[in-house]
Design a protein around this motif. Structure first.
Motif, PDB file in Angstrom:
ATOM      1  N   PRO A   1      -7.654 -12.833  14.410  1.00 55.37           N
ATOM      2  CA  PRO A   1      -6.203 -12.725  14.598  1.00 55.37           C
ATOM      3  C   PRO A   1      -5.822 -12.192  15.981  1.00 55.37           C
ATOM      4  O   PRO A   1      -6.490 -11.321  16.538  1.00 55.37           O
ATOM      5  CB  PRO A   1      -5.784 -11.746  13.488  1.00 55.37           C
ATOM      6  CG  PRO A   1      -6.832 -11.897  12.441  1.00 55.37           C
ATOM      7  CD  PRO A   1      -8.111 -12.146  13.178  1.00 55.37           C
TER       8      PRO A   1
ATOM      9  N   SER B   1       0.942 -13.353  12.586  1.00 59.16           N
ATOM     10  CA  SER B   1      -0.182 -13.396  13.524  1.00 59.16           C
ATOM     11  C   SER B   1      -0.608 -14.840  13.752  1.00 59.16           C
ATOM     12  O   SER B   1      -0.170 -15.752  13.048  1.00 59.16           O
ATOM     13  CB  SER B   1      -1.372 -12.589  13.000  1.00 59.16           C
ATOM     14  OG  SER B   1      -1.927 -13.223  11.859  1.00 59.16           O
TER      15      SER B   1
ATOM     16  N   VAL C   1      -5.252 -15.739   8.253  1.00 60.05           N
ATOM     17  CA  VAL C   1      -5.458 -14.355   7.795  1.00 60.05           C
ATOM     18  C   VAL C   1      -5.560 -14.332   6.274  1.00 60.05           C
ATOM     19  O   VAL C   1      -4.760 -14.969   5.578  1.00 60.05           O
ATOM     20  CB  VAL C   1      -4.298 -13.464   8.268  1.00 60.05           C
ATOM     21  CG1 VAL C   1      -4.392 -12.076   7.643  1.00 60.05           C
ATOM     22  CG2 VAL C   1      -4.289 -13.383   9.787  1.00 60.05           C
TER      23      VAL C   1
ATOM     24  N   SER D   1     -10.355  -8.626  13.044  1.00 54.42           N
ATOM     25  CA  SER D   1      -9.003  -8.149  12.739  1.00 54.42           C
ATOM     26  C   SER D   1      -8.333  -7.652  14.007  1.00 54.42           C
ATOM     27  O   SER D   1      -8.982  -7.421  15.031  1.00 54.42           O
ATOM     28  CB  SER D   1      -9.061  -7.013  11.703  1.00 54.42           C
ATOM     29  OG  SER D   1      -9.763  -5.893  12.236  1.00 54.42           O
TER      30      SER D   1
ATOM     31  N   ALA E   1      -4.000  -7.386  10.556  1.00 56.09           N
ATOM     32  CA  ALA E   1      -4.288  -8.733  10.060  1.00 56.09           C
ATOM     33  C   ALA E   1      -5.789  -8.986  10.171  1.00 56.09           C
ATOM     34  O   ALA E   1      -6.400  -8.687  11.196  1.00 56.09           O
ATOM     35  CB  ALA E   1      -3.513  -9.770  10.868  1.00 56.09           C
TER      36      ALA E   1
ATOM     37  N   ALA F   1      -4.103 -16.980  13.942  1.00 53.78           N
ATOM     38  CA  ALA F   1      -5.518 -16.842  13.590  1.00 53.78           C
ATOM     39  C   ALA F   1      -6.044 -18.162  13.062  1.00 53.78           C
ATOM     40  O   ALA F   1      -5.321 -18.970  12.498  1.00 53.78           O
ATOM     41  CB  ALA F   1      -5.714 -15.747  12.537  1.00 53.78           C
TER      42      ALA F   1
ATOM     43  N   TYR G   1      -3.474  -8.757   4.818  1.00 54.70           N
ATOM     44  CA  TYR G   1      -2.577  -7.939   5.632  1.00 54.70           C
ATOM     45  C   TYR G   1      -2.533  -6.547   5.012  1.00 54.70           C
ATOM     46  O   TYR G   1      -2.292  -6.406   3.808  1.00 54.70           O
ATOM     47  CB  TYR G   1      -1.168  -8.519   5.672  1.00 54.70           C
ATOM     48  CG  TYR G   1      -1.033  -9.792   6.463  1.00 54.70           C
ATOM     49  CD1 TYR G   1      -0.887  -9.755   7.845  1.00 54.70           C
ATOM     50  CD2 TYR G   1      -1.024 -11.032   5.830  1.00 54.70           C
ATOM     51  CE1 TYR G   1      -0.747 -10.928   8.584  1.00 54.70           C
ATOM     52  CE2 TYR G   1      -0.888 -12.201   6.554  1.00 54.70           C
ATOM     53  CZ  TYR G   1      -0.748 -12.144   7.932  1.00 54.70           C
ATOM     54  OH  TYR G   1      -0.605 -13.301   8.647  1.00 54.70           O
TER      55      TYR G   1
ATOM     56  N   ASN H   1      -9.135 -11.793   9.250  1.00 61.68           N
ATOM     57  CA  ASN H   1      -9.766 -12.983   8.679  1.00 61.68           C
ATOM     58  C   ASN H   1     -11.272 -12.796   8.734  1.00 61.68           C
ATOM     59  O   ASN H   1     -11.750 -11.700   9.064  1.00 61.68           O
ATOM     60  CB  ASN H   1      -9.302 -14.263   9.397  1.00 61.68           C
ATOM     61  CG  ASN H   1      -9.779 -14.339  10.842  1.00 61.68           C
ATOM     62  OD1 ASN H   1     -10.479 -13.445  11.335  1.00 61.68           O
ATOM     63  ND2 ASN H   1      -9.408 -15.403  11.525  1.00 61.68           N
TER      64      ASN H   1
ATOM     65  N   VAL I   1      -0.565 -10.153  16.808  1.00 59.65           N
ATOM     66  CA  VAL I   1      -0.091  -9.604  15.535  1.00 59.65           C
ATOM     67  C   VAL I   1       1.218  -8.856  15.775  1.00 59.65           C
ATOM     68  O   VAL I   1       1.308  -7.993  16.645  1.00 59.65           O
ATOM     69  CB  VAL I   1      -1.145  -8.675  14.910  1.00 59.65           C
ATOM     70  CG1 VAL I   1      -0.635  -8.105  13.589  1.00 59.65           C
ATOM     71  CG2 VAL I   1      -2.441  -9.437  14.689  1.00 59.65           C
TER      72      VAL I   1
END
Length: 611
Positions: A389, A414, A420, A464, A458, A416, A423, A460, A392
């Motif tokens: 991400p 965000s 994501v 982050s 955020a 990404a 959160y 993934n 953000v």
């Protein structure tokens, strides 16, 4: 014996002088280390082939190099040099043409030089093609022929000889002896496609066909010219010339610009154009000749190949504009991203595009084309770039004015890839952070306990990122500092006002006293009274005569429980006139309609004569 006494200044100057002398001597000693060297100052290259101009350079201090380039004097052509090959500065020129002839010099500069560093002489590049020349026969029925050039190629090169289009085995030198009347041509081994025109040897009547290329790779949809030169007996006239395609079709071409040359043009190339093309001519004497073997045409389209179609940000990716055969005209390739030419930081070399390192901005659809045939681009290939991400952002929305009890919604956004998956919302509490919830959006009622600094994280599968903080407060949180600030300002103004009034009244009393002692024309009184009253601050004093007195009242009433409005003002309120000589004026600062005096001693009365 003479004694010399040196001061500290003398010693310092002497030391600096010595340093400069040694520095200049050292700099002079290493001047020879800044140089450019050529292992050969004359290079002969064959037209259509690559050539290398040999060069080395050196400099004395690491990190001093700023840039270098090759410069051709006649045309002013400049070719940038890559420092990564240091100390080698050799220049490679592909697909030589007559326009590449000239004098080339390599030059560079450093942080210590204001001018280019180069050699006095450059490298002279000459470009030549091949031709067969007949030498006077040494013996009867023998003729010497030479594969001649306009400049001297490397002596270790080997040659290939052709008799009436067929290779002569075991003939690898630049000169050979021939015994039969025929057409002869030659080529440099490894570059057989660059064959010389055929020559009739001895110079009598003979047949011959020479093609400019034996194999041609053509881009589908484009056009191509197949060129050849021919020989025929001088006593016969040509009656017809044509081309065979795979020994079936008959196609006609047109005469070329050169003597005894013929060209076939093929347009809008398709796969059906693939195969062998043979030139044939006939004469009025009924004789004919075919140039066998002929020219082989291969047809290709363009395809983009990628080392990986899905990569992570920071990886290295190479895209290749691939063909099923090597295009014959040594073309320049053009790259497109989402239909637009690629013109930014990444480098292209030959038919490759290097993305190193790849970033999220590089994601998209890529295609390629050949310069001159931009409309015949390849099919697009998508490049998927995965990244954690970024950008953000936390934002606030509220149903109404943000105040205690309001419903507040926090939203986190965000960029990404992949998207994501989590959160997380947190509120700062001192040095610690408290997790307040999860999800792209969270909503809650605003209270003093939920006011503060908020941020979201955020995340993934690749990593982050945390947003910047957002701040919101209840009305009480906002008003309390304003109330305190307003009270302090008013208190300071009050103190300054009281001091000013006291100073003015003292001056009035002094002037009145002076007047009474010097003149009996009439009494003039100036009195200041500080006293507490029960109800009406304008009532008369009973202990003495106050007939000629004017009263000014200043009253400050504050309540511990009453809030001070931010727009509090000081009002000058005129009171009733009790007689012709007395005017009363009241100055009041009231913070509430129900405010009461905390201390009657806080009331101050001042009286001055009416002017």
């Amino acid at each position: 014996m003479k004694t010399i006494i040196m001061t500290e200044q003398d010693m310092l100057l002497k030391g600096m002088k010595g340093f400069l002398v040694h520095f200049l001597l050292g700099l002079t000693a290493v001047q020879c280390e800044w140089n450019v060297t050529y292992s050969s100052t004359h290079v002969c290259g064959l037209k259509g082939v690559s050539v290398v101009l040999p060069c080395t350079y050196q400099y004395s201090y690491e990190g001093a190099y700023l840039g270098g380039e090759w410069y051709e004097e006649k045309s002013g052509r400049v070719i940038q040099h890559s420092h990564s090959t240091y100390p080698d500065c050799s220049l490679n020129i592909d697909n030589l043409s007559d326009g590449d002839s000239g004098v080339y010099q390599f030059r560079f500069y450093t942080v210590l030089h204001l001018k280019w560093i180069t050699s006095e002489r450059g490298i002279t590049l000459s470009v030549t093609d091949l031709r067969v020349e007949e030498v006077v026969a040494q013996k009867q029925h023998q003729t010497e022929v030479t594969c001649s050039t306009s400049c001297s190629l490397h002596p270790d090169l080997q040659y290939v000889w052709y008799k009436t289009g067929q290779i002569l085995q075991d003939r690898t030198t630049a000169s050979i002896l021939v015994y039969e009347v025929a057409s002869y041509s030659c080529a440099v081994r490894g570059h057989e496609a660059l064959r010389s025109p055929a020559v009739c040897v001895p110079d009598k009547q003979c047949w011959g066909v020479t093609y400019s290329d034996e194999n041609i790779c053509v881009l589908m949809g484009s056009s191509v010219d197949i060129l050849c030169t021919y020989l025929h007996p001088r006593d016969d006239r040509i009656s017809n010339m044509f081309w065979y395609h795979n020994q079936k079709s008959i196609m006609y071409g047109y005469l070329g610009k050169k003597e005894n040359s013929f060209t076939l043009r093929l347009e809008d190339i398709r796969q059906s154009h693939s195969g062998e093309y043979t030139f044939r001519l006939t004469t009025t004497g009924g004789q004919g000749f075919s140039g066998v073997p002929g020219v082989t045409i291969s047809v290709t389209d363009l395809q983009v190949w990628a080392t990986l179609d899905t990569v992570k940000e920071g990886d290295k990716v190479t895209l290749t504009c691939n063909t099923t055969c090597t295009l014959s005209n040594n073309p320049n390739f053009i790259w497109y991203k989402n239909g637009q030419p690629v013109t930014y930081k990444h480098t292209t070399r030959d038919n490759k595009l290097h993305l190193d390192p790849v970033s999220s901005e590089d994601a998209g659809s890529y295609s390629c084309a050949v310069k001159g045939d931009e409309s015949l681009s390849s099919a697009a290939v998508s490049l998927n770039v995965r990244y954690k991400p970024k950008n953000v952002l936390a934002s606030i929305t509220a149903s109404s004015t943000i105040e205690e009890g309001s419903v507040v919604t926090l939203t986190c956004s965000s960029d990404a890839n992949p998207p994501v998956h989590t959160y997380t919302w947190s509120m700062k509490s001192g040095a610690e952070s408290l997790v307040m919830g999860t999800g792209e959006s969270v909503s809650f009622n605003l209270t003093s306990n939920t006011s503060g600094l908020y941020y979201c994280e955020a995340q993934n599968e690749l990593g982050s990122q945390i947003s910047t903080e957002v701040v919101f407060q209840t009305d009480a949180d906002v008003l309390l500092p304003a109330i305190v600030t307003t009270f302090i300002i008013l208190a300071v103004l009050l103190i300054l006002g009281i001091g000013h009034l006291r100073k003015k009244n003292v001056e009035s009393i002094t002037r009145a006293t002076n007047v009474n002692t010097q003149s009996d024309s009439g009494p003039m009184y100036s009195t200041i009274t500080a006293r507490a009253t029960a109800s009406d601050p304008t009532q008369r004093a009973t202990s003495c005569d106050q007939d000629d007195i004017k009263y000014a009242s200043v009253r400050i009433n504050l309540s511990k429980t009453q809030e001070v409005p931010l727009n509090s003002t000081v009002n000058m309120v005129p009171t009733s006139t009790l007689d012709n000589n007395i005017v009363y004026t009241s100055v009041q600062l009231l913070t509430g309609s129900a405010a009461t005096r905390a201390d009657d001693k806080g009331e101050i009365y001042s009286a001055v004569h009416k002017s």
